[in-house]
Design a protein around this motif. Structure first.
Motif, PDB file in Angstrom:
ATOM      1  N   UNK A 130      -4.690  10.518 -16.249  1.00  0.00           N
ATOM      2  CA  UNK A 130      -4.432  10.317 -14.828  1.00  0.00           C
ATOM      3  C   UNK A 130      -5.312   9.194 -14.292  1.00  0.00           C
ATOM      4  N   UNK A 131      -6.585   9.206 -14.621  1.00  0.00           N
ATOM      5  CA  UNK A 131      -7.517   8.164 -14.155  1.00  0.00           C
ATOM      6  C   UNK A 131      -7.088   6.787 -14.642  1.00  0.00           C
ATOM      7  N   UNK A 132      -6.658   6.692 -15.893  1.00  0.00           N
ATOM      8  CA  UNK A 132      -6.217   5.411 -16.445  1.00  0.00           C
ATOM      9  C   UNK A 132      -5.002   4.892 -15.684  1.00  0.00           C
ATOM     10  N   UNK A 133      -4.034   5.768 -15.419  1.00  0.00           N
ATOM     11  CA  UNK A 133      -2.811   5.370 -14.732  1.00  0.00           C
ATOM     12  C   UNK A 133      -3.076   5.029 -13.259  1.00  0.00           C
ATOM     13  N   UNK A 134      -3.976   5.752 -12.624  1.00  0.00           N
ATOM     14  CA  UNK A 134      -4.350   5.429 -11.250  1.00  0.00           C
ATOM     15  C   UNK A 134      -4.957   4.030 -11.201  1.00  0.00           C
ATOM     16  N   UNK A 135      -5.776   3.689 -12.186  1.00  0.00           N
ATOM     17  CA  UNK A 135      -6.355   2.350 -12.263  1.00  0.00           C
ATOM     18  C   UNK A 135      -5.290   1.274 -12.364  1.00  0.00           C
ATOM     19  N   UNK A 136      -4.240   1.540 -13.126  1.00  0.00           N
ATOM     20  CA  UNK A 136      -3.132   0.582 -13.258  1.00  0.00           C
ATOM     21  C   UNK A 136      -2.468   0.356 -11.899  1.00  0.00           C
ATOM     22  N   UNK A 137      -2.199   1.449 -11.186  1.00  0.00           N
ATOM     23  CA  UNK A 137      -1.536   1.345  -9.885  1.00  0.00           C
ATOM     24  C   UNK A 137      -2.407   0.557  -8.905  1.00  0.00           C
ATOM     25  N   UNK A 138      -3.683   0.876  -8.844  1.00  0.00           N
ATOM     26  CA  UNK A 138      -4.561   0.231  -7.877  1.00  0.00           C
ATOM     27  C   UNK A 138      -4.806  -1.241  -8.193  1.00  0.00           C
ATOM     28  N   UNK A 139      -4.725  -1.612  -9.452  1.00  0.00           N
ATOM     29  CA  UNK A 139      -4.952  -3.002  -9.839  1.00  0.00           C
ATOM     30  C   UNK A 139      -3.684  -3.849  -9.783  1.00  0.00           C
ATOM     31  N   UNK A 140      -2.527  -3.210  -9.634  1.00  0.00           N
ATOM     32  CA  UNK A 140      -1.248  -3.925  -9.683  1.00  0.00           C
ATOM     33  C   UNK A 140      -1.046  -4.809  -8.457  1.00  0.00           C
ATOM     34  N   UNK A 141      -0.506  -5.990  -8.724  1.00  0.00           N
ATOM     35  CA  UNK A 141      -0.134  -6.904  -7.644  1.00  0.00           C
ATOM     36  C   UNK A 141       1.348  -6.767  -7.336  1.00  0.00           C
ATOM     37  N   UNK A 142       2.147  -6.544  -8.371  1.00  0.00           N
ATOM     38  CA  UNK A 142       3.600  -6.457  -8.232  1.00  0.00           C
ATOM     39  C   UNK A 142       4.085  -5.064  -8.612  1.00  0.00           C
ATOM     40  N   UNK A 143       5.259  -4.686  -8.083  1.00  0.00           N
ATOM     41  CA  UNK A 143       5.779  -3.345  -8.336  1.00  0.00           C
ATOM     42  C   UNK A 143       6.054  -3.094  -9.816  1.00  0.00           C
ATOM     43  N   UNK A 178       0.825  -1.203   0.000  1.00  0.00           N
ATOM     44  CA  UNK A 178       0.000   0.000   0.000  1.00  0.00           C
ATOM     45  C   UNK A 178       0.862   1.257   0.000  1.00  0.00           C
ATOM     46  N   UNK A 179       1.952   1.225   0.757  1.00  0.00           N
ATOM     47  CA  UNK A 179       2.856   2.384   0.804  1.00  0.00           C
ATOM     48  C   UNK A 179       3.465   2.651  -0.569  1.00  0.00           C
ATOM     49  N   UNK A 180       3.804   1.575  -1.298  1.00  0.00           N
ATOM     50  CA  UNK A 180       4.338   1.731  -2.652  1.00  0.00           C
ATOM     51  C   UNK A 180       3.301   2.377  -3.565  1.00  0.00           C
ATOM     52  N   UNK A 181       2.077   1.907  -3.466  1.00  0.00           N
ATOM     53  CA  UNK A 181       1.000   2.472  -4.288  1.00  0.00           C
ATOM     54  C   UNK A 181       0.798   3.950  -3.964  1.00  0.00           C
ATOM     55  N   UNK A 182       0.823   4.292  -2.687  1.00  0.00           N
ATOM     56  CA  UNK A 182       0.638   5.690  -2.281  1.00  0.00           C
ATOM     57  C   UNK A 182       1.734   6.578  -2.862  1.00  0.00           C
TER      58      UNK A 182
END
Length: 123
Positions: A28-41, A4-8
């Motif tokens: 921005x919305x598209x990229x935020x979606x990528x970050x929130x859906x990511x399992x790995x860094x 979560x800290x990495x995502x933040x």
């Protein structure tokens, strides 16, 4: 694994790029979606593709020549004392300090009504 800290951190960097005008709101919305859906860094890093700056994995990789983090020094907690001060008045209030597991008694300093915590020898 992306924490979560990495995502933040990534989301904060995306907000910075948006604030500088480097991203449109839809992007921005598209990229935020990528970050929130990511399992790995490395999946989360994809949100920074094409932007200036380091990726998450590059920016948080410890340097080999970096000095070790400083050792934490033990210190007393807020208003904690080893023994009651002169003039302090004991109360019936006691609690167990969650960090040290020591039973503490609350004392009041009548001069300024401040609360002080002293290890309770009677327990």
């Amino acid at each position: 694994m992306a924490r979560d800290a990495d995502r933040e951190r990534l989301l904060a960097r995306l907000r910075e790029h948006y604030a500088r005008g480097e991203l449109e709101l839809d992007e921005l919305s598209r990229r935020v979606g990528i970050v929130l859906a990511a399992t790995y860094t490395d999946e989360a890093d994809a949100a920074l593709t094409g932007l200036t700056g380091l990726t998450l994995s590059e920016s948080f990789t410890p340097r080999r020549d970096a000095p070790p983090p400083p050792k934490r020094r033990w210190r007393r907690g807020h208003a904690e004392a080893a023994a009651p001060g002169e003039g302090w008045v004991p109360t019936d209030e006691r609690f167990r300090d969650p960090t040290t597991r020591v039973v503490m008694r609350v004392w009041i300093d009548p001069a300024d009504l401040s609360r002080h915590y002293v290890p309770d020898a009677g327990v």
